[in-house]
Motif scaffolding. Structure first.
Motif, mmCIF file in Angstrom:
data_model
loop_
_atom_site.group_PDB
_atom_site.id
_atom_site.type_symbol
_atom_site.label_atom_id
_atom_site.label_comp_id
_atom_site.label_asym_id
_atom_site.label_seq_id
_atom_site.Cartn_x
_atom_site.Cartn_y
_atom_site.Cartn_z
ATOM 1 N N SER A 266 0.832 -1.211 0.000
ATOM 2 C CA SER A 266 0.000 0.000 0.000
ATOM 3 C C SER A 266 0.861 1.253 0.000
ATOM 4 O O SER A 266 0.334 2.366 0.106
ATOM 5 N N GLU A 267 2.170 1.079 -0.117
ATOM 6 C CA GLU A 267 3.089 2.214 -0.096
ATOM 7 C C GLU A 267 3.208 2.834 -1.498
ATOM 8 O O GLU A 267 3.707 2.175 -2.417
ATOM 9 N N PRO A 268 2.760 4.079 -1.685
ATOM 10 C CA PRO A 268 2.820 4.715 -3.011
ATOM 11 C C PRO A 268 4.228 4.725 -3.615
ATOM 12 O O PRO A 268 4.383 4.553 -4.821
ATOM 13 N N PHE A 269 5.250 4.904 -2.776
ATOM 14 C CA PHE A 269 6.622 4.951 -3.265
ATOM 15 C C PHE A 269 7.018 3.614 -3.887
ATOM 16 O O PHE A 269 7.641 3.570 -4.956
ATOM 17 N N LEU A 270 6.633 2.519 -3.238
ATOM 18 C CA LEU A 270 6.958 1.196 -3.755
ATOM 19 C C LEU A 270 6.125 0.876 -4.995
ATOM 20 O O LEU A 270 6.623 0.264 -5.947
ATOM 21 N N VAL A 271 4.858 1.281 -4.981
ATOM 22 C CA VAL A 271 3.987 1.047 -6.137
ATOM 23 C C VAL A 271 4.541 1.762 -7.362
ATOM 24 O O VAL A 271 4.642 1.186 -8.449
ATOM 25 N N PHE A 272 4.934 3.023 -7.178
ATOM 26 C CA PHE A 272 5.440 3.809 -8.310
ATOM 27 C C PHE A 272 6.782 3.276 -8.808
ATOM 28 O O PHE A 272 6.978 3.091 -10.019
ATOM 29 N N THR A 273 7.714 3.035 -7.909
ATOM 30 C CA THR A 273 9.046 2.604 -8.346
ATOM 31 C C THR A 273 9.011 1.208 -8.970
ATOM 32 O O THR A 273 9.710 0.951 -9.963
ATOM 33 N N ALA A 274 8.215 0.292 -8.407
ATOM 34 C CA ALA A 274 8.100 -1.043 -9.000
ATOM 35 C C ALA A 274 7.532 -0.949 -10.412
ATOM 36 O O ALA A 274 7.995 -1.630 -11.334
ATOM 37 N N ASN A 275 6.513 -0.089 -10.586
ATOM 38 C CA ASN A 275 5.941 0.141 -11.911
ATOM 39 C C ASN A 275 6.967 0.748 -12.855
ATOM 40 O O ASN A 275 7.137 0.291 -13.990
#
Length: 315
Positions: free
Chosen positions: A220-229
């Motif tokens: 649910s961490e936006p930073f991880l969601v964005f960087t993984a994407n």
């Protein structure tokens, strides 16, 4: 997870630098050979993995595992995207030497759109936690639909969107190098490359509808969601040139992707009742994809020589 502003700016700056390096390396239109594609694919995968190691060391094992689970989901779902790209390029007979520039612009647009989707998704989830159940139901439904239609691949060039865009944008049927527009009798006319680019962006938005909720199921961490994407998407161009001519061999991949979507949907739906540890979730995703890929290559080891016409890369 406390992500400071300098981390966001550093990551965005790194992504921009990497895009500039890629653009400079391919500034001249040329056909991307398999060896070159393999080198660039290895580079992009290594970059994504290296960033995950940094996350692991700086924020701890839990967030590191969440990043790698998200990265793996996005990378695997992207393979189906690559298949659609092959169909688009074949439908428009796009010369292979022009394909990289179109994909570069397509990936740039994908980063922007996915950034918007991730920001919106984070706000919605933060404000309305119950929406996670909708995401879970959607992922399970999508996975079941993918199971039912695992042998089908839609052709975006025959979609209603394509017909609508063709009606409103004056265009020519001839390619003019890497140009998206030309001037003809004083009027601005679109080349076929513009239509190809628009279809690539359109299909990525459709794929993002599946992939963004899927990655929110593992973090649910936006930073991880964005960087993984971002790190998964950055390597898509090289992946396309590496895999497009052998996509017909991934006969069970869509089955595997469907099971991954169903699994992460179940995990998301049970988050308030059963906490499935990230290592277990990551292990299940890896196992499903590994079995699907190995089984695909085993079953097509002999018949794989016959390649379907639909997925041939434009000459």
């Amino acid at each position: 997870m406390n992500v400071e502003l300098w981390m966001w700016t550093s990551v965005i700056g790194l992504i921009l630098v990497m895009l500039l390096i890629d653009l400079f390396a391919h500034r001249k239109a040329h056909e991307i050979a398999v060896k070159e594609a393999a080198i660039w694919s290895a580079f992009w995968v290594a970059t994504g993995v290296a960033f995950g190691v940094l996350i692991w060391n700086y924020f701890g094992a839990e967030f590191g595992q969440q990043y790698f689970a998200g990265f793996l989901i996005e990378k695997s779902l992207a393979v189906d995207n690559v298949f659609i790209w092959a169909i688009i390029f074949a439908s428009f007979a796009v010369p292979r030497k022009y394909q990289h520039r179109v994909l570069f612009l397509g990936v740039l647009g994908a980063l922007v759109f996915r950034g918007i989707f991730i920001a919106a998704g984070s706000v919605i989830i933060e404000s309305f936690a119950w929406v996670l159940y909708l995401f879970a139901a959607f992922l399970i439904f999508t996975g079941i639909q993918m199971l039912r239609k695992r042998s089908e691949h839609s052709d975006p060039s025959k979609s209603k969107f394509f017909r609508w865009f063709s009606r409103i944008v004056p265009s020519t049927n001839e390619y003019h190098g890497q140009k998206l527009f030309i001037r003809k009798n004083g009027a601005l006319i679109a080349t076929p490359l513009l239509m190809v680019l628009v279809l690539i962006e359109f299909t990525d938005i459709i794929f993002a509808v599946d992939s963004i909720p899927a990655i929110f199921a593992v973090t649910s961490e936006p930073f991880l969601v964005f960087t993984a994407n971002a790190f998964a998407i950055l390597g898509l161009r090289a992946m396309y040139f590496l895999l497009a001519d052998m996509m017909h061999r991934f006969v069970y991949l869509k089955l595997g992707l469907a099971l991954v979507l169903i699994w992460v949907g179940i995990k998301m739906g049970l988050h308030d009742f059963v906490k499935i540890p990230t290592p277990i979730s990551l292990g299940v995703i890896i196992a499903i994809l590994a079995v699907a890929i190995i089984a695909s290559f085993r079953v097509t080891r002999v018949s794989g020589a016959n390649k379907p016409e639909a997925v041939k890369v434009g000459e």
